[in-house]
Scaffold this active site. Sequence first.
Site, PDB file in Angstrom:
ATOM      1  N   CYS A 167       0.809  -1.220   0.000  1.00 20.46           N
ATOM      2  CA  CYS A 167       0.000   0.000   0.000  1.00 20.46           C
ATOM      3  C   CYS A 167       0.839   1.265   0.000  1.00 20.46           C
ATOM      4  CB  CYS A 167      -0.941  -0.005   1.191  1.00 20.46           C
ATOM      5  SG  CYS A 167      -1.896  -1.533   1.314  1.00 20.46           S
ATOM      6  N   HIS A 307      -2.913   7.992   6.099  1.00 21.02           N
ATOM      7  CA  HIS A 307      -3.113   6.660   5.535  1.00 21.02           C
ATOM      8  C   HIS A 307      -4.515   6.185   5.882  1.00 21.02           C
ATOM      9  CE1 HIS A 307      -2.104   2.806   3.898  1.00 21.02           C
ATOM     10  NE2 HIS A 307      -2.257   2.185   5.056  1.00 21.02           N
ATOM     11  N   GLU A 318      -1.369   5.379  13.691  1.00 20.65           N
ATOM     12  CA  GLU A 318      -1.013   6.569  12.910  1.00 20.65           C
ATOM     13  C   GLU A 318      -1.239   7.845  13.729  1.00 20.65           C
ATOM     14  OE1 GLU A 318      -1.601   8.578   8.482  1.00 20.65           O
ATOM     15  OE2 GLU A 318      -2.979   6.984   9.122  1.00 20.65           O
ATOM     16  N   LYS A 339      -9.701   7.999   2.100  1.00 17.74           N
ATOM     17  CA  LYS A 339     -10.148   6.613   1.940  1.00 17.74           C
ATOM     18  C   LYS A 339     -11.577   6.433   2.442  1.00 17.74           C
ATOM     19  CE  LYS A 339      -5.672   4.198   2.112  1.00 17.74           C
ATOM     20  NZ  LYS A 339      -4.710   5.279   2.449  1.00 17.74           N
ATOM     21  N   HIS A 344      -9.808   1.783  -0.062  1.00 22.99           N
ATOM     22  CA  HIS A 344      -8.355   1.585  -0.042  1.00 22.99           C
ATOM     23  C   HIS A 344      -7.925   0.912  -1.336  1.00 22.99           C
ATOM     24  CE1 HIS A 344      -4.368   1.084   1.109  1.00 22.99           C
ATOM     25  NE2 HIS A 344      -4.472   0.277   2.167  1.00 22.99           N
ATOM     26  N   PHE A 403       1.543  -3.375   4.005  1.00 21.24           N
ATOM     27  CA  PHE A 403       1.946  -4.699   4.475  1.00 21.24           C
ATOM     28  C   PHE A 403       3.420  -4.907   4.153  1.00 21.24           C
ATOM     29  CE2 PHE A 403      -2.447  -7.012   4.234  1.00 21.24           C
ATOM     30  CZ  PHE A 403      -2.890  -6.243   5.298  1.00 21.24           C
TER      31      PHE A 403
END
Length: 416
Positions: A167, A307, A318, A339, A344, A403
Amino acid sequence: MAENHHRRVVVTGMGAVSPFGVGVDCYWDALILGRCGLSRITLFDTTQFDVHIGGEIPNFDAANHLDRKIIKRLDRYAQFAMVAAEEAFRSSGLDLSREDPRRLAVIFGSGIGGMNELEQQFARLMEKGPSKVSAFTIPKLMVNAASGNISIAYGAKGESRAVSTACASANNAMGEALRHIRLGLSDVVFTGGSEAALTPLALAAFASMKALSTRNDDPLHASRPFDRDRDGFVLAEGAGAFVFEELEHARRRGAPILGEVVGFASSSDAEHLTQPPERGEGAADAMRLALEDARLSPESVDYINAHGTSTPLGDVAETIAIKTVFGPHARKLVVSSTKSAVGHALGASGGLEMIAAIRGIGIGVIPPTINLDHPGDGCDLDYCPNTARDHRVRVALSNSFGFGGHNACILVRAFE
């Protein structure tokens, strides 16, 4: 080779493919109106799946945008990349006849690449045998297909490279584009990210991980970053593309300058393949190093495009990371997660979010975090809930974490 910060890097073109449709304007307009582009998946039958919702591109027909001769050679993710790159190219005003093709590069990201082609051809192999597998399979599914096809389309004979960091792919690609120009290796770089992983296997795999929202009866409210009722991210597809350009090169040709890319950094969590550290130390490192790279103080940042995926662990980590880096200023800056509106899009998400940051700077409006009705425990910053806000933005930070423990943060500011 040391980077040359005297070679300034500006954005002269942008292109988008989002769940709101094709084009930067329709994407941005929907964001600031607080709309949501998520819906029930129609690309395939989800009856047997635990998850039925996603952020798919509505009524996308590549033939409306690309030469029919090349469409059959492109996976859906590469089609998105090509369409977004074409909008970025046209908006930049580049005249390829006046450019040295060896000074044009392509650095493009994707987390997964040609997932559609992989699944379709494996099904054909199982059902009809090896002789029926398409000769285009490998050129379509490879993660560098987008960068290779963009290079061919625009005659870019400089470096052509794919970046794949889950991502964080688009942000990493843009960061490498920034460095490439600073180092004097290119004058112009096509960059960004693309993804088309709304496929049966990908949806099933993410659902099996319990990473996705199961708010199937209410897709418009399923993606709710920082909200107490968030239950996972909504898988989406799309692309965000840019023309990055060395400032003097852009000035000489009278190019439109949309913003200046001033800092980038990446880091690794080195802890868990899919979960962030509880206090977001890796994310904090990337934000701090990006500020150092830009030679900016934390207090100079006005807006963070987070994010913010709508996962229980990630949103809190975050938030903690932002407070760690920005200290008291964290309470003064504005944070939002787009998002919430588009889901996403994995390796494309950073590209779409960079567009939001640049438009926010240019127009003086911050897109909202929709569906934020009751901030969750540990989510205590100003996330611009539900309604866009008029706000002077001179410097914006865009965060992407993936990831593998990949963290990539990029800073853009108003051009002066």
